[in-house]
Design a protein around this motif. Sequence first.
Motif, PDB file in Angstrom:
ATOM      1  N   MET A   1       0.839  -1.187   0.000  1.00  0.00           N
ATOM      2  CA  MET A   1       0.000   0.000   0.000  1.00  0.00           C
ATOM      3  C   MET A   1       0.878   1.242   0.000  1.00  0.00           C
ATOM      4  O   MET A   1       1.883   1.303   0.697  1.00  0.00           O
ATOM      5  N   SER A   2       0.481   2.246  -0.806  1.00  0.00           N
ATOM      6  CA  SER A   2       1.250   3.486  -0.912  1.00  0.00           C
ATOM      7  C   SER A   2       0.398   4.672  -0.500  1.00  0.00           C
ATOM      8  O   SER A   2      -0.831   4.641  -0.581  1.00  0.00           O
ATOM      9  N   ASN A   3       1.084   5.734  -0.065  1.00  0.00           N
ATOM     10  CA  ASN A   3       0.446   7.007   0.231  1.00  0.00           C
ATOM     11  C   ASN A   3       1.009   8.043  -0.738  1.00  0.00           C
ATOM     12  O   ASN A   3       2.202   8.346  -0.692  1.00  0.00           O
ATOM     13  N   LEU A   4       0.150   8.578  -1.604  1.00  0.00           N
ATOM     14  CA  LEU A   4       0.584   9.477  -2.664  1.00  0.00           C
ATOM     15  C   LEU A   4       0.193  10.915  -2.366  1.00  0.00           C
ATOM     16  O   LEU A   4      -0.910  11.174  -1.875  1.00  0.00           O
ATOM     17  N   LEU A   5       1.092  11.836  -2.692  1.00  0.00           N
ATOM     18  CA  LEU A   5       0.763  13.253  -2.774  1.00  0.00           C
ATOM     19  C   LEU A   5       0.831  13.621  -4.247  1.00  0.00           C
ATOM     20  O   LEU A   5       1.871  13.467  -4.891  1.00  0.00           O
ATOM     21  N   VAL A   6      -0.291  14.080  -4.803  1.00  0.00           N
ATOM     22  CA  VAL A   6      -0.379  14.441  -6.213  1.00  0.00           C
ATOM     23  C   VAL A   6      -0.540  15.951  -6.305  1.00  0.00           C
ATOM     24  O   VAL A   6      -1.571  16.494  -5.907  1.00  0.00           O
ATOM     25  N   THR A   7       0.486  16.644  -6.797  1.00  0.00           N
ATOM     26  CA  THR A   7       0.381  18.089  -6.944  1.00  0.00           C
ATOM     27  C   THR A   7      -0.315  18.403  -8.269  1.00  0.00           C
ATOM     28  O   THR A   7      -0.104  17.716  -9.269  1.00  0.00           O
ATOM     29  N   GLY A  14      -3.567  15.767 -14.093  1.00  0.00           N
ATOM     30  CA  GLY A  14      -3.517  15.333 -12.703  1.00  0.00           C
ATOM     31  C   GLY A  14      -4.794  14.651 -12.260  1.00  0.00           C
ATOM     32  O   GLY A  14      -4.762  13.605 -11.599  1.00  0.00           O
ATOM     33  N   ALA A  15      -5.955  15.222 -12.609  1.00  0.00           N
ATOM     34  CA  ALA A  15      -7.233  14.618 -12.216  1.00  0.00           C
ATOM     35  C   ALA A  15      -7.436  13.269 -12.882  1.00  0.00           C
ATOM     36  O   ALA A  15      -7.902  12.313 -12.253  1.00  0.00           O
ATOM     37  N   ASN A  16      -7.075  13.161 -14.151  1.00  0.00           N
ATOM     38  CA  ASN A  16      -7.193  11.865 -14.825  1.00  0.00           C
ATOM     39  C   ASN A  16      -6.267  10.829 -14.202  1.00  0.00           C
ATOM     40  O   ASN A  16      -6.618   9.647 -14.096  1.00  0.00           O
ATOM     41  N   PHE A  17      -5.086  11.262 -13.765  1.00  0.00           N
ATOM     42  CA  PHE A  17      -4.177  10.347 -13.073  1.00  0.00           C
ATOM     43  C   PHE A  17      -4.785   9.882 -11.752  1.00  0.00           C
ATOM     44  O   PHE A  17      -4.710   8.695 -11.404  1.00  0.00           O
ATOM     45  N   VAL A  18      -5.389  10.805 -10.988  1.00  0.00           N
ATOM     46  CA  VAL A  18      -6.029  10.438  -9.720  1.00  0.00           C
ATOM     47  C   VAL A  18      -7.135   9.421  -9.962  1.00  0.00           C
ATOM     48  O   VAL A  18      -7.243   8.414  -9.242  1.00  0.00           O
ATOM     49  N   HIS A  19      -7.970   9.643 -10.970  1.00  0.00           N
ATOM     50  CA  HIS A  19      -9.037   8.687 -11.289  1.00  0.00           C
ATOM     51  C   HIS A  19      -8.447   7.316 -11.611  1.00  0.00           C
ATOM     52  O   HIS A  19      -8.928   6.289 -11.119  1.00  0.00           O
ATOM     53  N   TYR A  20      -7.409   7.321 -12.462  1.00  0.00           N
ATOM     54  CA  TYR A  20      -6.767   6.061 -12.841  1.00  0.00           C
ATOM     55  C   TYR A  20      -6.192   5.344 -11.625  1.00  0.00           C
ATOM     56  O   TYR A  20      -6.397   4.137 -11.438  1.00  0.00           O
ATOM     57  N   TRP A  21      -5.450   6.088 -10.791  1.00  0.00           N
ATOM     58  CA  TRP A  21      -4.753   5.450  -9.673  1.00  0.00           C
ATOM     59  C   TRP A  21      -5.731   4.868  -8.655  1.00  0.00           C
ATOM     60  O   TRP A  21      -5.549   3.740  -8.174  1.00  0.00           O
ATOM     61  N   MET A  22      -6.779   5.617  -8.348  1.00  0.00           N
ATOM     62  CA  MET A  22      -7.715   5.150  -7.319  1.00  0.00           C
ATOM     63  C   MET A  22      -8.566   3.992  -7.827  1.00  0.00           C
ATOM     64  O   MET A  22      -9.019   3.163  -7.042  1.00  0.00           O
ATOM     65  N   LYS A  23      -8.744   3.926  -9.135  1.00  0.00           N
ATOM     66  CA  LYS A  23      -9.439   2.767  -9.717  1.00  0.00           C
ATOM     67  C   LYS A  23      -8.521   1.547  -9.751  1.00  0.00           C
ATOM     68  O   LYS A  23      -8.958   0.420  -9.486  1.00  0.00           O
ATOM     69  N   THR A  24      -7.248   1.760 -10.049  1.00  0.00           N
ATOM     70  CA  THR A  24      -6.293   0.654 -10.186  1.00  0.00           C
ATOM     71  C   THR A  24      -5.778   0.161  -8.839  1.00  0.00           C
ATOM     72  O   THR A  24      -5.555  -1.043  -8.650  1.00  0.00           O
TER      73      THR A  24
END
Length: 364
Positions: A1-7, A14-24
């Motif tokens: 498990m990782s804890n990410l800070l996305v600037t 950035g928002a598309n990356f957040v959607h991708y990461w939280m789905k994956t």
Amino acid sequence: MSNLLVTGGAGFIGANFVHYWMKTYPQDKVVVLDALTYAGNRANLNQVSGNQNFYFCHGNICDTPLVETLLKEYRIDTLVHFAAESHVDRSISGPDTFIETNIIGTYSLLKAAKKTWLDEGLNREKHRFHHVSTDEVYGTLGPEDPPFSETTPYAPNSPYSASKAASDHLVRAYHHTYGLQVTTSNCSNNYGPYHFPEKLIPLVITNILQNKPLPIYGDGQQIRDWLYVEDHARGIDLVIKKGQLGGCYNISGINEWTNINIVKLICGIMNREFTENVVLADKYPLASFAIAGKAQELVTFVKDRAGHDRRYAIDPQKSSSELGYQSLESFETGIRKTLQWYLENDSWWISVMDRNYHNWISVY
């Protein structure tokens, strides 16, 4: 498990990356830090805002103490840095903001990461600072030149690309000088959902729907390499998980198009959409040219941008061979998904345009 800070996680990529990461990786914790300037939008994150592993902080990356607090409070082990001013026209008319955000902001993040992870020992042994950059740092290509590779010398031609080049060098320096565990990716032009409507593809789509001119710089023969935004997110994922520390990786769709041909393609698809779906005429009554199957007649040639790079193209061979990366979306499938998203989400782009009326730049 990782804890990410996305600037910059409330922006387009950035928002598309957040959607991708939280789905994956639904078990991971994702913290977004965003200043919510004109291109940042909390609405871009609505679909994850209720997730118990998602946190949002309204703040500026230049606020080093704030970044340090977030790194410690959420025990961040992975920082993914998207936050940047990215519109070339804006960098020409007002470069100060680009220097402040793209150079000083990146330096602020690096200072906070070094202090927290290395000096104070939080996640000293295993952490990652991933920096998202652009193909524009490499300059411009001639018609017959091979695509940019990771060894192409930097030759930025706009205040925007120069500020991104400087930030790339800072990230590299913090790895080689201090041992910060960093990676960098340089991407080609992205497109897809949530793309701010002053950029070429969403500008063409939304202008057609409003019967506004489709402005084309110069002769329209500038060439760009286009990448669907979720393919970019997957590429970043691979760099974070498998990339060599200190390494740089190009992420591309291997998909070169002239600006004028992009516009003609979108016009053609839009004409067919209005022909095949009669409901669209009721939803978008202003789009009389598209309704008549003549969207291409909205094309208007305007004076070329100062210092306009002629061609960008990226060779993603290193990412492919070392990381197993390849884009999943063809341009045909990706552009149709994008167009369909804008047709179905008019409330989003109308709100964005209304909110930014006084800051609007209508040429991409």
